[in-house]
Structures are given as structure tokens and as C-alpha cells.
Design a protein around this motif. Structure first.
Motif, PDB file in Angstrom:
ATOM      1  N   ILE A  96      26.648  -8.585 -24.687  1.00 60.21           N
ATOM      2  CA  ILE A  96      27.338  -7.523 -23.955  1.00 60.21           C
ATOM      3  C   ILE A  96      28.098  -8.110 -22.773  1.00 60.21           C
ATOM      4  O   ILE A  96      29.254  -7.763 -22.516  1.00 60.21           O
ATOM      5  CB  ILE A  96      26.327  -6.466 -23.477  1.00 60.21           C
ATOM      6  CG1 ILE A  96      25.768  -5.698 -24.678  1.00 60.21           C
ATOM      7  CG2 ILE A  96      26.964  -5.496 -22.471  1.00 60.21           C
ATOM      8  CD1 ILE A  96      24.533  -4.899 -24.360  1.00 60.21           C
ATOM      9  N   ASP A 100      32.075  -8.029 -22.301  1.00 58.51           N
ATOM     10  CA  ASP A 100      32.566  -7.368 -21.092  1.00 58.51           C
ATOM     11  C   ASP A 100      33.523  -8.288 -20.331  1.00 58.51           C
ATOM     12  O   ASP A 100      34.606  -7.871 -19.897  1.00 58.51           O
ATOM     13  CB  ASP A 100      31.370  -6.994 -20.215  1.00 58.51           C
ATOM     14  CG  ASP A 100      31.552  -5.659 -19.517  1.00 58.51           C
ATOM     15  OD1 ASP A 100      32.188  -4.772 -20.111  1.00 58.51           O
ATOM     16  OD2 ASP A 100      31.062  -5.510 -18.392  1.00 58.51           O
ATOM     17  N   ASP A 124      36.363  -0.767 -16.335  1.00 53.85           N
ATOM     18  CA  ASP A 124      35.020  -0.322 -16.706  1.00 53.85           C
ATOM     19  C   ASP A 124      34.091  -1.518 -16.877  1.00 53.85           C
ATOM     20  O   ASP A 124      34.474  -2.530 -17.470  1.00 53.85           O
ATOM     21  CB  ASP A 124      35.053   0.463 -18.019  1.00 53.85           C
ATOM     22  CG  ASP A 124      35.590   1.877 -17.831  1.00 53.85           C
ATOM     23  OD1 ASP A 124      35.377   2.445 -16.749  1.00 53.85           O
ATOM     24  OD2 ASP A 124      36.219   2.405 -18.760  1.00 53.85           O
ATOM     25  N   ASP A 126      30.229  -2.246 -18.354  1.00 55.73           N
ATOM     26  CA  ASP A 126      29.109  -1.683 -19.096  1.00 55.73           C
ATOM     27  C   ASP A 126      27.865  -1.669 -18.196  1.00 55.73           C
ATOM     28  O   ASP A 126      27.526  -2.690 -17.588  1.00 55.73           O
ATOM     29  CB  ASP A 126      28.847  -2.543 -20.340  1.00 55.73           C
ATOM     30  CG  ASP A 126      27.910  -1.872 -21.330  1.00 55.73           C
ATOM     31  OD1 ASP A 126      26.807  -1.467 -20.906  1.00 55.73           O
ATOM     32  OD2 ASP A 126      28.273  -1.767 -22.515  1.00 55.73           O
ATOM     33  N   HIS A 129      25.686  -4.496 -18.497  1.00 59.51           N
ATOM     34  CA  HIS A 129      26.141  -5.732 -17.842  1.00 59.51           C
ATOM     35  C   HIS A 129      25.493  -5.840 -16.462  1.00 59.51           C
ATOM     36  O   HIS A 129      25.020  -6.915 -16.068  1.00 59.51           O
ATOM     37  CB  HIS A 129      27.673  -5.699 -17.707  1.00 59.51           C
ATOM     38  CG  HIS A 129      28.266  -6.960 -17.163  1.00 59.51           C
ATOM     39  ND1 HIS A 129      29.179  -7.715 -17.859  1.00 59.51           N
ATOM     40  CD2 HIS A 129      28.085  -7.613 -15.996  1.00 59.51           C
ATOM     41  CE1 HIS A 129      29.528  -8.761 -17.147  1.00 59.51           C
ATOM     42  NE2 HIS A 129      28.884  -8.717 -16.002  1.00 59.51           N
TER      43      HIS A 129
END
Length: 293
Positions: A96, A100, A124, A126, A129
Motif C-alpha cells: 500500500i 501510494d 489523497d 491512504d 499508509h
């Protein structure tokens, strides 16, 4: 630094970090894309406007659009390396984080064509993250921003929060404060905000620069309820010294509501027809790069 040179710089950087022929970024027709496995990452930008002067654009939000890519050929030495490192393959959080970071780098490189006009870029992040990085959030991406000739205060780190993350408020506060210490601005996207919502406590603790709600979320309720909810939202954001944003405005009714309440910034297709120049993209079904406004 020319865009092609920046693309090669970040390809070289990733190649060194992963000790493999990882060169995900490419530049074609002035548009940067990134490859993550078989996924091609592209940028979509939508303008943020002053509610009372919608012709005035203050910045853009970046969204990730993806298409699938044919599986690339692997040479025998690359397969050997992959198998040798199988025990060290990224876990879910690391995947992730890598996706990202790759997405945000693509957006930052593409945004260079707009930044001289509207300096703010909303990116944005996550929520996973934030939870996956243990300390010094924002340090990795700061180098990307500086290399692109921008500053961290041009970038607004945007986090979508909901009740599912209520147990992790302390981690979010710590992570977002790390970003702020590096000079980033902060934005929180929330659902309906009422006096009893637990997200209000998080908003007040973080005191972000911007707080966003979505017009479709308000449209689900009667007008009087939506009006009171948005009034409370506006006053709560003003209390912490932030700016309120109403997004996904597609109808005049929501635009009128934003003006009546005194929402600071607005965004949505409703504003693009009278003020916009249409979509700048290579393919309407799968845009490489899209700017609305």
C-alpha cells in the motif's frame, strides 16, 4: 529541471532502492504515468473553486485512474532474483505504501504543468499508509516535492476518515502532525458531521487546514436536515481556523446551499460547464491525464 530528466531521476532512484530493473515512470506526449505490477497509474485533476467566486481556482485535487497493462516479460536473471527474495516480499502495508508513493509521484510530476497557475495540490493518502509508517511521515515524499521545484506548503495531504478508524485516532494525529512539521497542509474528508459524531473530536484535535464533505451525502437527507448539518459543519470548521470544502457538486441546489451557508471552497461537475475548458485527455474512456477547468 525538464520533465523527462525528472522522470529518469525517479526511475534511477527506484532502481537503486530495489536493486533491480524497476523503472516504472514514463513520459509520453507530455504526460507522466507509472507502472505498478500490471497496473498503469494515471492522473486526473479537478479544480477547487471559491464558492462565492467560482471562476477563481485556488488549486486542484489529484485522483488516481488506472488501466491494466499486459504482463511484462521477465528474463531468467530477474526470475532468479525474484525467487531469491521471496521471503522478503512486501507485506500488505508495504505494498500500500509503495503504491501510494508511486501514485503521488506521478501526480506531482504531472502537476508541474499546472502549478504556475494554481499552487495548491490536494493529494489523497491512504489511511493505511499513515498506520503503516511508524515515524517521520512525509519525509520520503518531501524529496520528491523539492526535486520538482515545489514546496511542501504547496501540497495538501488529504485523509479520508470514517468510524472504522476510530480506534486509531492517536496514530492518525501523530502521523498527520509529522506531515505538518515538514510543512505540508492538511485536509480531512469526512461523511456527515453532526454534534455526536466521533470524527468531530479528531477534527478538533488535528485542526486541519481544510475539512471536506460530499454533496451526495447531504442529498440523501431532507433539505432542512442537510441545511442544519452543513451549518454546523461550517461553524465547526471555522472554529478551528480551517476552510470548509463541499465536493461532488453536480446540481444547482447543492451549489446554492454552499453559497447560503458560506462554504469556503467548492468542487464538482456543476461548475465545469460555465467555466471549464473541458477535459484534457488522450482517451475519454481511459484518461492518461485529465484536467477539469
Amino acid at each position: 529541471m525538464p520533465l523527462q530528466q525528472l522522470v529518469e531521476y525517479f526511475n534511477d532512484r527506484l532502481e537503486r532502492q530495489h536493486h533491480a530493473s524497476v523503472r516504472p515512470f514514463s513520459l509520453e506526449n507530455g504526460l507522466v504515468t507509472g507502472l505498478f505490477g500490471t497496473i498503469r497509474i494515471k492522473s486526473t485533476f479537478t479544480p477547487l473553486r471559491l464558492a462565492l467566486k467560482p471562476a477563481s481556482i485556488v488549486g486542484h485535487t489529484a485522483e488516481t485512474s488506472v488501466t491494466t497493462q499486459a504482463t511484462q516479460h521477465l528474463y531468467s536473471n530477474e526470475i532468479d532474483t525474484l525467487l531469491a527474495n521471496s521471503a522478503c516480499q512486501p507485506n500488505e502495508f508495504e505494498s500500500i505504501i509503495n503504491f501510494d508513493r508511486l501514485s503521488r509521484t506521478v501526480h506531482m510530476l504531472n502537476y508541474l504543468t499546472l502549478s504556475h497557475l494554481q499552487p495548491l495540490l490536494f493529494l489523497d493518502v491512504d489511511p493505511r499508509h499513515i498506520l503503516g509508517i511508524k515515524q517521520d511521515h512525509g519525509a520520503y515524499f518531501e524529496e520528491v516535492i523539492l526535486r520538482c521545484g515545489l514546496e511542501t506548503n504547496n501540497v495538501v495531504i488529504t485523509l479520508t476518515i470514517n468510524s472504522g478508524y476510530n480506534r486509531y485516532h492517536a496514530e492518525f494525529i501523530k502521523g498527520l502532525n509529522n506531515y505538518r512539521q515538514h510543512g505540508y497542509r492538511l485536509a480531512l474528508k469526512v461523511g456527515r458531521v453532526g454534534r455526536k459524531d466521533q470524527t468531530v473530536a479528531l477534527i478538533k484535535n488535528i485542526a486541519p487546514d481544510y475539512v471536506c464533505v460530499s454533496a451526495p451525502d447531504l442529498d440523501k437527507h431532507p433539505y432542512d436536515f442537510a441545511l442544519k448539518n452543513l451549518q454546523y459543519f461550517k461553524s465547526m470548521v471555522a472554529e478551528i481556523g480551517g476552510q470548509s470544502i463541499l465536493q461532488q457538486i453536480d446540481q444547482e441546489a447543492s451549489a446554492t446551499l454552499a453559497r447560503v451557508i458560506g462554504i469556503d471552497l467548492v468542487q464538482g461537475l456543476h461548475y465545469e460547464h460555465p467555466f471549464g475548458n473541458g477535459y484534457l485527455q488522450g482517451n475519454h474512456s481511459a484518461p492518461l491525464f485529465q484536467r477539469v477547468g
